[in-house]
Write a protein that holds these residues in place. Structure first.
Motif, PDB file in Angstrom:
ATOM      1  N   ARG A 153       0.808  -1.221   0.000  1.00  0.00           N
ATOM      2  CA  ARG A 153       0.000   0.000   0.000  1.00  0.00           C
ATOM      3  C   ARG A 153       0.845   1.276   0.000  1.00  0.00           C
ATOM      4  O   ARG A 153       0.309   2.375   0.092  1.00  0.00           O
ATOM      5  CB  ARG A 153      -0.971   0.010   1.179  1.00  0.00           C
ATOM      6  CG  ARG A 153      -2.035  -1.093   1.083  1.00  0.00           C
ATOM      7  CD  ARG A 153      -3.179  -0.857   2.034  1.00  0.00           C
ATOM      8  NE  ARG A 153      -4.143  -1.939   1.982  1.00  0.00           N
ATOM      9  CZ  ARG A 153      -5.146  -2.017   1.105  1.00  0.00           C
ATOM     10  NH1 ARG A 153      -5.307  -1.065   0.213  1.00  0.00           N
ATOM     11  NH2 ARG A 153      -5.988  -3.041   1.139  1.00  0.00           N
ATOM     12  N   TYR A 171      -3.188  -2.603   6.388  1.00  0.00           N
ATOM     13  CA  TYR A 171      -3.055  -1.268   6.981  1.00  0.00           C
ATOM     14  C   TYR A 171      -2.250  -1.278   8.281  1.00  0.00           C
ATOM     15  O   TYR A 171      -2.490  -0.467   9.171  1.00  0.00           O
ATOM     16  CB  TYR A 171      -4.433  -0.625   7.207  1.00  0.00           C
ATOM     17  CG  TYR A 171      -5.130  -0.275   5.918  1.00  0.00           C
ATOM     18  CD1 TYR A 171      -4.825   0.905   5.230  1.00  0.00           C
ATOM     19  CD2 TYR A 171      -6.058  -1.144   5.349  1.00  0.00           C
ATOM     20  CE1 TYR A 171      -5.451   1.217   4.023  1.00  0.00           C
ATOM     21  CE2 TYR A 171      -6.687  -0.844   4.144  1.00  0.00           C
ATOM     22  CZ  TYR A 171      -6.371   0.341   3.486  1.00  0.00           C
ATOM     23  OH  TYR A 171      -6.983   0.638   2.294  1.00  0.00           O
ATOM     24  N   LEU A 173      -7.684   7.213   3.793  1.00  0.00           N
ATOM     25  CA  LEU A 173      -7.698   6.379   4.988  1.00  0.00           C
ATOM     26  C   LEU A 173      -8.897   6.713   5.865  1.00  0.00           C
ATOM     27  O   LEU A 173      -9.192   7.882   6.106  1.00  0.00           O
ATOM     28  CB  LEU A 173      -6.417   6.585   5.794  1.00  0.00           C
ATOM     29  CG  LEU A 173      -5.116   6.018   5.236  1.00  0.00           C
ATOM     30  CD1 LEU A 173      -3.969   6.420   6.144  1.00  0.00           C
ATOM     31  CD2 LEU A 173      -5.185   4.512   5.093  1.00  0.00           C
ATOM     32  N   ASN A 210      -8.460   3.292  10.375  1.00  0.00           N
ATOM     33  CA  ASN A 210      -7.158   2.945   9.825  1.00  0.00           C
ATOM     34  C   ASN A 210      -6.099   3.996  10.176  1.00  0.00           C
ATOM     35  O   ASN A 210      -4.923   3.667  10.317  1.00  0.00           O
ATOM     36  CB  ASN A 210      -7.243   2.763   8.317  1.00  0.00           C
ATOM     37  CG  ASN A 210      -7.823   1.412   7.925  1.00  0.00           C
ATOM     38  OD1 ASN A 210      -7.698   0.442   8.672  1.00  0.00           O
ATOM     39  ND2 ASN A 210      -8.464   1.345   6.773  1.00  0.00           N
ATOM     40  N   HIS A 247      -1.376   8.102   0.857  1.00  0.00           N
ATOM     41  CA  HIS A 247      -2.796   7.927   1.207  1.00  0.00           C
ATOM     42  C   HIS A 247      -3.410   9.205   1.772  1.00  0.00           C
ATOM     43  O   HIS A 247      -4.609   9.438   1.635  1.00  0.00           O
ATOM     44  CB  HIS A 247      -2.947   6.783   2.213  1.00  0.00           C
ATOM     45  CG  HIS A 247      -2.743   5.434   1.615  1.00  0.00           C
ATOM     46  ND1 HIS A 247      -3.743   4.727   0.984  1.00  0.00           N
ATOM     47  CD2 HIS A 247      -1.629   4.659   1.522  1.00  0.00           C
ATOM     48  CE1 HIS A 247      -3.271   3.574   0.544  1.00  0.00           C
ATOM     49  NE2 HIS A 247      -1.989   3.509   0.860  1.00  0.00           N
ATOM     50  N   ASP A 254       1.132  -2.002   4.952  1.00  0.00           N
ATOM     51  CA  ASP A 254       0.954  -3.282   4.268  1.00  0.00           C
ATOM     52  C   ASP A 254      -0.502  -3.463   3.849  1.00  0.00           C
ATOM     53  O   ASP A 254      -1.328  -2.545   3.997  1.00  0.00           O
ATOM     54  CB  ASP A 254       1.464  -4.446   5.130  1.00  0.00           C
ATOM     55  CG  ASP A 254       0.605  -4.706   6.367  1.00  0.00           C
ATOM     56  OD1 ASP A 254      -0.499  -4.133   6.476  1.00  0.00           O
ATOM     57  OD2 ASP A 254       1.045  -5.497   7.230  1.00  0.00           O
ATOM     58  N   SER A 255      -0.818  -4.627   3.330  1.00  0.00           N
ATOM     59  CA  SER A 255      -2.159  -4.849   2.776  1.00  0.00           C
ATOM     60  C   SER A 255      -3.256  -4.776   3.829  1.00  0.00           C
ATOM     61  O   SER A 255      -4.422  -4.511   3.504  1.00  0.00           O
ATOM     62  CB  SER A 255      -2.206  -6.218   2.087  1.00  0.00           C
ATOM     63  OG  SER A 255      -1.826  -7.248   2.984  1.00  0.00           O
ATOM     64  N   HIS A 266      -5.626   4.369  -6.826  1.00  0.00           N
ATOM     65  CA  HIS A 266      -4.614   3.520  -6.208  1.00  0.00           C
ATOM     66  C   HIS A 266      -4.437   3.842  -4.729  1.00  0.00           C
ATOM     67  O   HIS A 266      -4.270   2.940  -3.907  1.00  0.00           O
ATOM     68  CB  HIS A 266      -3.281   3.669  -6.938  1.00  0.00           C
ATOM     69  CG  HIS A 266      -2.225   2.733  -6.445  1.00  0.00           C
ATOM     70  ND1 HIS A 266      -2.310   1.364  -6.598  1.00  0.00           N
ATOM     71  CD2 HIS A 266      -1.066   2.960  -5.775  1.00  0.00           C
ATOM     72  CE1 HIS A 266      -1.249   0.793  -6.052  1.00  0.00           C
ATOM     73  NE2 HIS A 266      -0.478   1.737  -5.545  1.00  0.00           N
ATOM     74  N   PHE A 267      -4.470   5.125  -4.393  1.00  0.00           N
ATOM     75  CA  PHE A 267      -4.288   5.539  -3.002  1.00  0.00           C
ATOM     76  C   PHE A 267      -5.622   6.041  -2.448  1.00  0.00           C
ATOM     77  O   PHE A 267      -6.026   7.158  -2.722  1.00  0.00           O
ATOM     78  CB  PHE A 267      -3.225   6.628  -2.892  1.00  0.00           C
ATOM     79  CG  PHE A 267      -1.871   6.205  -3.368  1.00  0.00           C
ATOM     80  CD1 PHE A 267      -1.139   5.262  -2.670  1.00  0.00           C
ATOM     81  CD2 PHE A 267      -1.341   6.727  -4.524  1.00  0.00           C
ATOM     82  CE1 PHE A 267       0.105   4.859  -3.112  1.00  0.00           C
ATOM     83  CE2 PHE A 267      -0.093   6.331  -4.974  1.00  0.00           C
ATOM     84  CZ  PHE A 267       0.629   5.392  -4.265  1.00  0.00           C
ATOM     85  N   GLN A 268      -6.281   5.190  -1.714  1.00  0.00           N
ATOM     86  CA  GLN A 268      -7.586   5.531  -1.174  1.00  0.00           C
ATOM     87  C   GLN A 268      -7.440   6.309   0.125  1.00  0.00           C
ATOM     88  O   GLN A 268      -6.479   6.146   0.870  1.00  0.00           O
ATOM     89  CB  GLN A 268      -8.397   4.262  -0.940  1.00  0.00           C
ATOM     90  CG  GLN A 268      -8.666   3.461  -2.209  1.00  0.00           C
ATOM     91  CD  GLN A 268      -9.449   2.192  -1.929  1.00  0.00           C
ATOM     92  OE1 GLN A 268      -9.653   1.822  -0.782  1.00  0.00           O
ATOM     93  NE2 GLN A 268      -9.885   1.527  -2.985  1.00  0.00           N
TER      94      GLN A 268
END
Length: 337
Positions: free
Chosen positions: A124, A183, A141, A145, A130, A180-181, A137-139
């Motif tokens: 991520r 968060y 948060l 999170n 983010h 990481d995947s 691609h970058f949502q």
């Protein structure tokens, strides 16, 4: 000292850390598609990071998706014994670390003039992406999170502050916090980790928004050790408090969605700490600084405690800042809320 002599010396000085692998340069060349621009993940002052694919068992390069994704950090400029020593220090320290909130060093390459480090790949990317780059691609948060990331960073700091060498990361900022995947946040980019006595103020540069005021007031740090007691333990305590300040700036970025320093804004509102600090303790006004994109996701109590914690971290007097263990304790309570 010639390069070959330096390389030979470096090999003998690298500690044989468990599971730390030695990679050939041609393997990393193939793994990164010959350091193709499309493989580039990021670029720093002295290094460029590329995505690659390897087989961790055989240390061979693999096809994309056919092995383990890694981040290969390649030193762009290698021209001094000091650079070699710093590179060695990073290997010898982080090669022994295995903590869920510190990016794992998998191995290294030392071949001729080539100096490379192989880290685990964080899918991520960075926290900064983010928070400040919104797209497919970058949502953005969520509140949950964001607190999870803050807690992970605090746990990483708490761990590093208890290790024997106690490194200080002069580039502690949101772009060096990776996710990481799931968060989970991990501290990264310790290329500038130095022993306290060797801190070089030239490496602060654009990261000054994250640097504690007492560090800046001592001539960008070059007189810190002279101003402090000669006992290294107390000097380290001083620098740890500087790092807590940096954490406070990152926490403010998480709460506000704004950069610690934004050169695109008018001068009087460029520095985030200066802008928000006067209202962080105000029971009502502090809500005005919260990131609008997370409206409705947090309770008043949780946001209030987070703002007060950030305020404590960026206190002018270093002694009033909490230690990393206190950060973990408070963020766990906020997470429960």
């Amino acid at each position: 000292m010639t390069t070959s002599t330096s390389a030979s010396s470096s090999h003998s000085e690298i500690l044989k850390a468990e599971n730390l692998k030695s990679f050939r340069f041609d393997v990393l060349l193939i793994a990164t598609r010959y350091f193709h621009p499309n493989s580039e993940l990021g670029e720093g002052r002295f290094s460029t990071v590329y995505k690659g694919w390897i087989d961790e068992q055989s240390c061979a390069a693999t096809e994309p998706e056919g092995g383990t994704a890694v981040a290969v950090k390649r030193l762009n400029k290698y021209d001094s014994i000091q650079s070699d020593q710093e590179w060695l220090a990073e290997i010898n320290y982080f090669g022994r670390i295995n903590h869920p909130n510190v990016v794992k060093l998998i191995g290294y390459c030392l071949e001729g003039d080539h100096r490379l480090l192989v880290y685990e790949f964080m899918p991520r990317g960075s926290l900064a992406n983010h928070l400040f780059i919104r797209g497919s691609h970058f949502q953005c948060l969520s509140w949950n999170n964001r607190i999870k990331v803050a807690l992970g960073v605090a746990k990483g700091l708490a761990y590093l502050h208890t290790t024997e060498e106690k490194p200080i990361n002069l580039y502690f900022k949101s772009s060096n916090i990776l996710i990481d995947s799931d968060y989970n946040a991990k501290l990264s980019d310790f290329g500038l980790v130095k022993r306290i006595k060797n801190i070089d103020p030239r490496f602060i540069g654009a990261a000054s928004a994250y640097v504690a005021p007492e560090y800046l007031m001592t001539g960008m740090g070059h007189r810190v050790c002279q101003c402090m007691t000669p006992h290294m333990a107390q000097i380290h305590c001083h620098m740890v408090k500087c790092e807590i300040y940096s954490f406070g700036v990152v926490l403010l970025e998480l709460l506000t969605g704004r950069r610690g320093f934004d050169k695109n804004l008018p001068p009087h509102v460029q520095m985030l700490v200066e802008l928000v600090k006067p209202i962080l303790t105000n029971k009502k006004k502090f809500l005005n600084i919260m990131d609008p994109s997370i409206d409705g996701q947090y309770s008043y109590i949780a946001a209030r405690r987070a703002a007060l914690l950030a305020n404590r971290c960026v206190m002018t007097f270093a002694g009033h800042r909490p230690n990393a263990d206190k950060l973990v304790e408070e963020l766990e309570k906020i997470q429960e809320l």
